[in-house]
Motif scaffolding. Structure first.
Motif: not given
Length: 230
Positions: A182-186
């Motif tokens: 569910s989380m995007a990580i940059l």
């Protein structure tokens, strides 16, 4: 989830960011690589509203945040772990973590998930942040960002000055967060092996531009290591 379109930034007469465009998707780690001084931190500060962009667009979950203030971006669901950690040295670990709740409704508590990911923080709740080791401070900084339950987590060189054992812990946490879907990580990183081990997608920046991009599994074949060594 995050869409950056043709972002430009200037400092004085210097063109720091040059038409930067990319996306970050939920359930994936997007890694941004580049040598010192190419504009990586400036890009993150622009994404967080800490410096205004000259032109271009930043959209998050379909909403235009290009002119939104930094606190508005946090409320939208973007968590930021800056380079250098920037914890509050005179506050306790508990108080530092609670600073991450500022964007949530009154009465919100630090999620149990933070302590599941970083068990050492539970044992140090009463200690001042400035008394922690560099690696423990980095875990605290990430925990503080996670306390706000972000949907996008932005990390600026989390391995800088950190002992190898803590780097492994941080790698494990990033992988676990991405696997939840569910989380995007940059992730901005200079440590190539760490980046390659986590990247679903990669971006390489030189002189304020994205000069190469692709899938994480193709980094070695694409010669990314050589681009960073130039």
């Amino acid at each position: 989830m995050l869409a950056v379109e043709n972002l430009n930034q200037y400092y004085g007469g210097s063109h720091i960011l040059r038409g930067v465009s990319f996306e970050a998707a939920p359930g994936q780690v997007t890694v941004l690589l580049g040598r010192n001084g190419v504009g990586k931190t400036t890009l993150l500060r622009s994404l967080m509203g800490l410096v205004p962009v000259a032109s271009g667009r930043v959209a998050f979950e379909g909403k235009d945040l290009t002119r939104a203030p930094s606190h508005g971006r946090v409320r939208a669901g973007i968590g930021y772990v800056p380079q250098g950690r920037e914890i509050f040295p005179r506050l306790t670990v508990q108080e530092n973590l609670e600073m991450g709740l500022a964007s949530l409704p009154r009465g919100a508590r630090v999620p149990e998930r933070v302590f599941e990911l970083f068990p050492v923080l539970r044992t140090m709740l009463g200690r001042r942040g400035g008394d922690l080791s560099g690696g423990q401070q980095q875990q605290l900084a990430i925990g503080r960002a996670l306390a706000m339950r972000p949907r996008l987590l932005v990390l600026d060189e989390p391995t800088e000055g950190i002992q190898p054992s803590i780097i492994k812990d941080i790698e494990r946490v990033i992988r676990a967060l991405a696997a939840e879907g569910s989380m995007a990580i940059l992730l901005v990183e200079q440590y190539y092996e760490f980046a390659r081990g986590l990247a679903d997608r990669y971006l390489v920046m030189q002189r304020g531009e994205i000069v190469k991009r692709g899938s994480g599994e193709g980094m070695e074949a694409d010669g990314v290591r050589g681009l960073l060594a130039l």
